[in-house]
Design a protein around this motif. Structure first.
Motif, PDB file in Angstrom:
ATOM      1  N   LYS A  21       0.835  -1.215   0.000  1.00 51.89           N
ATOM      2  CA  LYS A  21       0.000   0.000   0.000  1.00 51.89           C
ATOM      3  C   LYS A  21       0.868   1.263   0.000  1.00 51.89           C
ATOM      4  CE  LYS A  21      -3.948  -2.177   2.235  1.00 51.89           C
ATOM      5  NZ  LYS A  21      -4.608  -2.402   3.539  1.00 51.89           N
ATOM      6  N   HIS A  22       1.950   1.210   0.745  1.00 53.52           N
ATOM      7  CA  HIS A  22       2.871   2.362   0.753  1.00 53.52           C
ATOM      8  C   HIS A  22       3.399   2.629  -0.661  1.00 53.52           C
ATOM      9  CE1 HIS A  22       6.321   4.895   1.396  1.00 53.52           C
ATOM     10  NE2 HIS A  22       7.149   3.926   1.043  1.00 53.52           N
ATOM     11  N   MET A  23       3.695   1.561  -1.379  1.00 52.40           N
ATOM     12  CA  MET A  23       4.229   1.756  -2.740  1.00 52.40           C
ATOM     13  C   MET A  23       3.135   2.253  -3.691  1.00 52.40           C
ATOM     14  SD  MET A  23       7.259  -1.017  -3.184  1.00 52.40           S
ATOM     15  CE  MET A  23       6.735  -2.309  -2.100  1.00 52.40           C
ATOM     16  N   LEU A  50       7.767   0.919  -7.654  1.00 54.11           N
ATOM     17  CA  LEU A  50       8.845  -0.065  -7.446  1.00 54.11           C
ATOM     18  C   LEU A  50       9.810   0.292  -6.317  1.00 54.11           C
ATOM     19  CD1 LEU A  50      10.019  -0.805 -11.131  1.00 54.11           C
ATOM     20  CD2 LEU A  50       8.709  -2.330  -9.638  1.00 54.11           C
ATOM     21  N   HIS A  51       9.742   1.519  -5.788  1.00 50.39           N
ATOM     22  CA  HIS A  51      10.911   2.022  -5.060  1.00 50.39           C
ATOM     23  C   HIS A  51      11.339   1.200  -3.828  1.00 50.39           C
ATOM     24  CE1 HIS A  51       8.122   3.942  -2.216  1.00 50.39           C
ATOM     25  NE2 HIS A  51       9.161   4.089  -1.424  1.00 50.39           N
ATOM     26  N   ASP A  52      10.383   0.521  -3.190  1.00 53.36           N
ATOM     27  CA  ASP A  52      10.743  -0.274  -2.003  1.00 53.36           C
ATOM     28  C   ASP A  52      10.623  -1.776  -2.261  1.00 53.36           C
ATOM     29  OD1 ASP A  52      11.580   1.623  -0.147  1.00 53.36           O
ATOM     30  OD2 ASP A  52       9.575   1.937   0.688  1.00 53.36           O
ATOM     31  N   ILE A  53      10.736  -2.178  -3.503  1.00 54.80           N
ATOM     32  CA  ILE A  53      10.518  -3.588  -3.862  1.00 54.80           C
ATOM     33  C   ILE A  53      11.474  -4.536  -3.139  1.00 54.80           C
ATOM     34  CG2 ILE A  53      12.027  -3.487  -5.918  1.00 54.80           C
ATOM     35  CD1 ILE A  53       9.990  -5.351  -7.317  1.00 54.80           C
ATOM     36  N   CYS A  88      18.953   6.432  -4.980  1.00 57.70           N
ATOM     37  CA  CYS A  88      19.297   7.538  -4.083  1.00 57.70           C
ATOM     38  C   CYS A  88      18.167   7.920  -3.132  1.00 57.70           C
ATOM     39  CB  CYS A  88      19.831   8.742  -4.857  1.00 57.70           C
ATOM     40  SG  CYS A  88      18.689   9.472  -5.994  1.00 57.70           S
ATOM     41  N   HIS A  89      17.007   7.220  -3.197  1.00 58.17           N
ATOM     42  CA  HIS A  89      15.992   7.541  -2.176  1.00 58.17           C
ATOM     43  C   HIS A  89      16.433   7.045  -0.804  1.00 58.17           C
ATOM     44  CE1 HIS A  89      14.035   3.497  -1.951  1.00 58.17           C
ATOM     45  NE2 HIS A  89      13.471   3.981  -0.864  1.00 58.17           N
ATOM     46  N   ASN A  90      17.403   6.148  -0.746  1.00 56.45           N
ATOM     47  CA  ASN A  90      17.975   5.716   0.522  1.00 56.45           C
ATOM     48  C   ASN A  90      19.245   6.522   0.780  1.00 56.45           C
ATOM     49  OD1 ASN A  90      19.119   4.438   2.690  1.00 56.45           O
ATOM     50  ND2 ASN A  90      19.462   2.484   1.653  1.00 56.45           N
ATOM     51  N   ALA A 108       8.316  12.432  -1.896  1.00 60.67           N
ATOM     52  CA  ALA A 108       6.990  11.780  -1.903  1.00 60.67           C
ATOM     53  C   ALA A 108       6.944  10.606  -0.922  1.00 60.67           C
ATOM     54  CB  ALA A 108       6.655  11.283  -3.316  1.00 60.67           C
ATOM     55  N   ASP A 109       8.051   9.896  -0.820  1.00 57.99           N
ATOM     56  CA  ASP A 109       8.121   8.688   0.013  1.00 57.99           C
ATOM     57  C   ASP A 109       7.628   8.942   1.455  1.00 57.99           C
ATOM     58  OD1 ASP A 109       8.887   6.208   1.036  1.00 57.99           O
ATOM     59  OD2 ASP A 109      11.028   6.581   0.874  1.00 57.99           O
ATOM     60  N   PRO A 110       8.207   9.904   2.188  1.00 61.44           N
ATOM     61  CA  PRO A 110       7.738  10.109   3.564  1.00 61.44           C
ATOM     62  C   PRO A 110       6.358  10.778   3.666  1.00 61.44           C
ATOM     63  CG  PRO A 110       9.448  11.723   3.027  1.00 61.44           C
ATOM     64  CD  PRO A 110       9.363  10.772   1.866  1.00 61.44           C
TER      65      PRO A 110
HETATM   66 FE   LIG Z   1       9.264   4.069   0.670  1.00 62.01          FE
END
Ligand SMILES: [Fe+2]
Length: 183
Positions: A21-23, A50-53, A88-90, A108-110
């Protein structure tokens, strides 16, 4: 890669429904940002999706999280631009944000976490009654959803959006898929 292929791959690699759901929420905000900034909506949406796959595959190892994700995205057919944004999101990798796509995913992530928390404290636990100004208030309350990195959200300014605008856009995007988010 189509959006459906990306989603199938997410579901193959991620068991935790809340993480899926977060993704989805990140995807929705990324699509809205792409529309707002006249960028490629499909590219931005799939990057968010896909970012946290790799989160479960890397099992909390922040030194491999998002490196593996970028590799998986490439294997699925993502462009280098998309893979770079995922990498680079991490912040643990110290890879600077370069493109608008990098910067958009980073902020957008947080924001998804803050908006989700703002819905979950309501009696109905739904997004429908959440207003942008209440999310803004929650943003200032440091003890509310304390794990949400406010400074990271504020970097929306680097893609030309004021915080209020960004919160409004993100909230509307998540409301648009409220059923999928169970909110
Ligand atoms: Fe995330």
């Amino acid at each position: 890669m189509t959006r459906e292929e990306a989603l199938d791959s997410v579901k193959d690699n991620v068991e935790n429904k809340n993480l899926v759901k977060h993704m989805l929420a990140t995807e929705a905000i990324m699509c809205a940002l792409a529309r707002c900034l006249s960028e490629d909506e499909e590219e931005w949406g799939i990057t968010g999706l896909l970012h946290d796959i790799d989160v479960e595959l890397t099992d909390g190892d922040m030194n491999s999280h998002s490196k593996l994700g970028a590799d998986l995205a490439r294997e699925l057919g993502a462009s280098e631009t998309m893979a770079h944004a995922i990498l680079c999101h991490n912040e643990a990798h110290d890879v600077p944000l370069e493109t608008n796509l990098d910067k958009a995913l980073f902020c957008a992530d947080p924001l998804t976490g803050l908006i989700t928390a703002a819905a979950l404290v309501r009696p109905d636990k739904k997004l429908v009654g959440v207003e942008a100004r209440s999310v803004r208030k929650r943003f200032k309350e440091k003890s509310f959803a304390a794990g949400v990195n406010r400074e990271q959200i504020s970097r929306c300014r680097e893609i030309g959006l004021e915080l209020d605008e960004f919160i409004e856009l993100g909230l509307a995007a998540m409301k648009g898929i409220a059923d999928d988010l169970g909110l």
